[in-house]
Design a protein around this motif. Structure first.
Motif, PDB file in Angstrom:
ATOM      1  N   GLY A  50      56.253  61.887  28.441  1.00  0.00           N
ATOM      2  CA  GLY A  50      55.464  62.940  28.700  1.00  0.00           C
ATOM      3  C   GLY A  50      54.045  62.364  29.095  1.00  0.00           C
ATOM      4  N   LEU A  51      53.485  61.407  28.313  1.00  0.00           N
ATOM      5  CA  LEU A  51      52.248  61.113  28.549  1.00  0.00           C
ATOM      6  C   LEU A  51      52.071  60.503  29.878  1.00  0.00           C
ATOM      7  N   TYR A  52      53.282  59.683  30.317  1.00  0.00           N
ATOM      8  CA  TYR A  52      53.190  58.852  31.455  1.00  0.00           C
ATOM      9  C   TYR A  52      53.251  59.817  32.741  1.00  0.00           C
ATOM     10  N   ARG A  53      54.108  60.680  32.503  1.00  0.00           N
ATOM     11  CA  ARG A  53      54.049  61.692  33.765  1.00  0.00           C
ATOM     12  C   ARG A  53      52.706  62.411  34.157  1.00  0.00           C
ATOM     13  N   GLY A  54      51.936  62.459  32.991  1.00  0.00           N
ATOM     14  CA  GLY A  54      50.762  63.196  33.227  1.00  0.00           C
ATOM     15  C   GLY A  54      49.574  62.331  33.732  1.00  0.00           C
ATOM     16  N   LEU A  55      49.784  60.996  33.881  1.00  0.00           N
ATOM     17  CA  LEU A  55      48.873  59.849  34.607  1.00  0.00           C
ATOM     18  C   LEU A  55      48.869  59.931  35.872  1.00  0.00           C
ATOM     19  N   SER A  56      47.651  59.356  36.502  1.00  0.00           N
ATOM     20  CA  SER A  56      47.678  59.090  37.713  1.00  0.00           C
ATOM     21  C   SER A  56      48.300  57.986  38.029  1.00  0.00           C
ATOM     22  N   ALA A  57      48.449  57.299  39.344  1.00  0.00           N
ATOM     23  CA  ALA A  57      49.226  56.387  39.744  1.00  0.00           C
ATOM     24  C   ALA A  57      48.407  55.109  39.059  1.00  0.00           C
ATOM     25  N   ALA A  58      47.203  55.158  39.335  1.00  0.00           N
ATOM     26  CA  ALA A  58      46.446  53.892  38.761  1.00  0.00           C
ATOM     27  C   ALA A  58      46.570  53.706  37.205  1.00  0.00           C
ATOM     28  N   ASP A  59      46.599  54.830  36.429  1.00  0.00           N
ATOM     29  CA  ASP A  59      46.694  54.881  35.084  1.00  0.00           C
ATOM     30  C   ASP A  59      47.827  54.430  34.915  1.00  0.00           C
ATOM     31  N   ARG A  60      48.968  54.700  35.672  1.00  0.00           N
ATOM     32  CA  ARG A  60      50.353  54.610  35.249  1.00  0.00           C
ATOM     33  C   ARG A  60      50.430  52.793  35.230  1.00  0.00           C
ATOM     34  N   ASP A  61      49.863  52.319  36.445  1.00  0.00           N
ATOM     35  CA  ASP A  61      50.040  50.979  36.419  1.00  0.00           C
ATOM     36  C   ASP A  61      49.123  50.401  35.476  1.00  0.00           C
ATOM     37  N   THR A  62      48.183  50.649  34.992  1.00  0.00           N
ATOM     38  CA  THR A  62      47.537  50.174  33.869  1.00  0.00           C
ATOM     39  C   THR A  62      48.417  50.309  32.486  1.00  0.00           C
ATOM     40  N   LEU A  63      48.952  51.235  32.275  1.00  0.00           N
ATOM     41  CA  LEU A  63      49.592  51.569  31.197  1.00  0.00           C
ATOM     42  C   LEU A  63      51.008  50.597  31.170  1.00  0.00           C
ATOM     43  N   LEU A  64      51.552  50.199  32.320  1.00  0.00           N
ATOM     44  CA  LEU A  64      52.707  49.411  32.588  1.00  0.00           C
ATOM     45  C   LEU A  64      52.206  48.166  32.186  1.00  0.00           C
ATOM     46  N   ALA A  65      50.885  47.710  32.581  1.00  0.00           N
ATOM     47  CA  ALA A  65      50.525  46.356  32.487  1.00  0.00           C
ATOM     48  C   ALA A  65      50.266  46.258  31.108  1.00  0.00           C
ATOM     49  N   PHE A  66      49.693  47.100  30.338  1.00  0.00           N
ATOM     50  CA  PHE A  66      49.649  46.993  29.025  1.00  0.00           C
ATOM     51  C   PHE A  66      50.909  46.766  28.165  1.00  0.00           C
ATOM     52  N   ALA A  67      51.820  47.831  28.641  1.00  0.00           N
ATOM     53  CA  ALA A  67      53.298  47.632  27.926  1.00  0.00           C
ATOM     54  C   ALA A  67      53.845  46.086  28.216  1.00  0.00           C
ATOM     55  N   GLU A  68      53.723  45.756  29.267  1.00  0.00           N
ATOM     56  CA  GLU A  68      53.870  44.375  29.372  1.00  0.00           C
ATOM     57  C   GLU A  68      53.402  43.298  28.611  1.00  0.00           C
ATOM     58  N   PHE A  69      52.065  43.486  28.488  1.00  0.00           N
ATOM     59  CA  PHE A  69      51.428  42.539  27.610  1.00  0.00           C
ATOM     60  C   PHE A  69      51.639  42.610  26.148  1.00  0.00           C
ATOM     61  N   LEU A  70      52.146  44.015  25.542  1.00  0.00           N
ATOM     62  CA  LEU A  70      52.490  43.966  24.059  1.00  0.00           C
ATOM     63  C   LEU A  70      54.000  43.542  24.132  1.00  0.00           C
ATOM     64  N   ALA A  71      54.746  43.647  25.253  1.00  0.00           N
ATOM     65  CA  ALA A  71      56.209  43.215  25.139  1.00  0.00           C
ATOM     66  C   ALA A  71      56.050  41.681  25.006  1.00  0.00           C
ATOM     67  N   GLY A  72      55.154  40.965  25.779  1.00  0.00           N
ATOM     68  CA  GLY A  72      55.181  39.677  25.802  1.00  0.00           C
ATOM     69  C   GLY A  72      54.743  39.018  24.465  1.00  0.00           C
ATOM     70  N   ARG A  73      53.780  39.819  23.827  1.00  0.00           N
ATOM     71  CA  ARG A  73      53.169  39.478  22.629  1.00  0.00           C
ATOM     72  C   ARG A  73      54.284  39.497  21.394  1.00  0.00           C
ATOM     73  N   ALA A  74      54.868  40.793  21.515  1.00  0.00           N
ATOM     74  CA  ALA A  74      56.088  40.871  20.577  1.00  0.00           C
ATOM     75  C   ALA A  74      57.139  39.818  20.672  1.00  0.00           C
ATOM     76  N   ALA A  75      57.683  39.565  21.967  1.00  0.00           N
ATOM     77  CA  ALA A  75      58.563  38.338  22.214  1.00  0.00           C
ATOM     78  C   ALA A  75      58.087  36.973  21.251  1.00  0.00           C
ATOM     79  N   ALA A  76      56.744  36.982  21.339  1.00  0.00           N
ATOM     80  CA  ALA A  76      56.119  35.524  20.824  1.00  0.00           C
ATOM     81  C   ALA A  76      56.401  35.634  19.182  1.00  0.00           C
TER      82      ALA A  76
END
Length: 123
Positions: free
Chosen positions: A18-44
């Motif tokens: 729901g939060l993702y749908r309410g974001l602008s395209a640029a903010d969605r990209d930022t959120l995805l980049a942050f999620a990828e960062f967190l996923a990489g950190r969790a994998a470590a």
């Protein structure tokens, strides 16, 4: 680190969508980049899955008692994920008269299989 329950996970996922749908395209990209960062950190940092706490199977055991024993043996498993398979086996026993020993053997296999999948997912 404990794993979230299935219902808490699903609720968080809906909220995030729901939060993702309410974001602008640029903010969605930022959120995805942050999620990828967190996923990489969790994998470590691998999650440590505790070993089952074996409880000996009594000679005479009801299917209900076996479910309780297996739940205590595998406290790390999300019981909601086991519900479909375990309820089918319980129904076969109660409604179709399938022997308790056979059902308990299969229940043990179901719990062991789910534990193995959990361990593989955390590797």
């Amino acid at each position: 680190m404990s794993l979230p329950s299935h219902s808490a996970h699903a609720s968080s996922e809906r909220r995030l969508r729901g939060l993702y749908r309410g974001l602008s395209a640029a903010d969605r990209d930022t959120l995805l980049a942050f999620a990828e960062f967190l996923a990489g950190r969790a994998a470590a940092a691998p999650i440590s899955i505790p070993a089952p706490e074996p409880i000996p199977r009594p000679e005479e055991e009801s299917v209900i008692r076996a479910m309780k024993r297996l739940s205590a043996t595998y406290p790390m498993l999300d019981k909601a994920r086991l519900l479909n398979e375990t309820s089918q086996l319980m129904t076969q026993h109660v409604m179709q008269g399938r022997a308790a020993v056979e059902v308990i053997d299969e229940l043990e296999a179901v719990f062991a299989r789910h534990y193995q999948r959990l361990c593989e997912a955390c590797e």
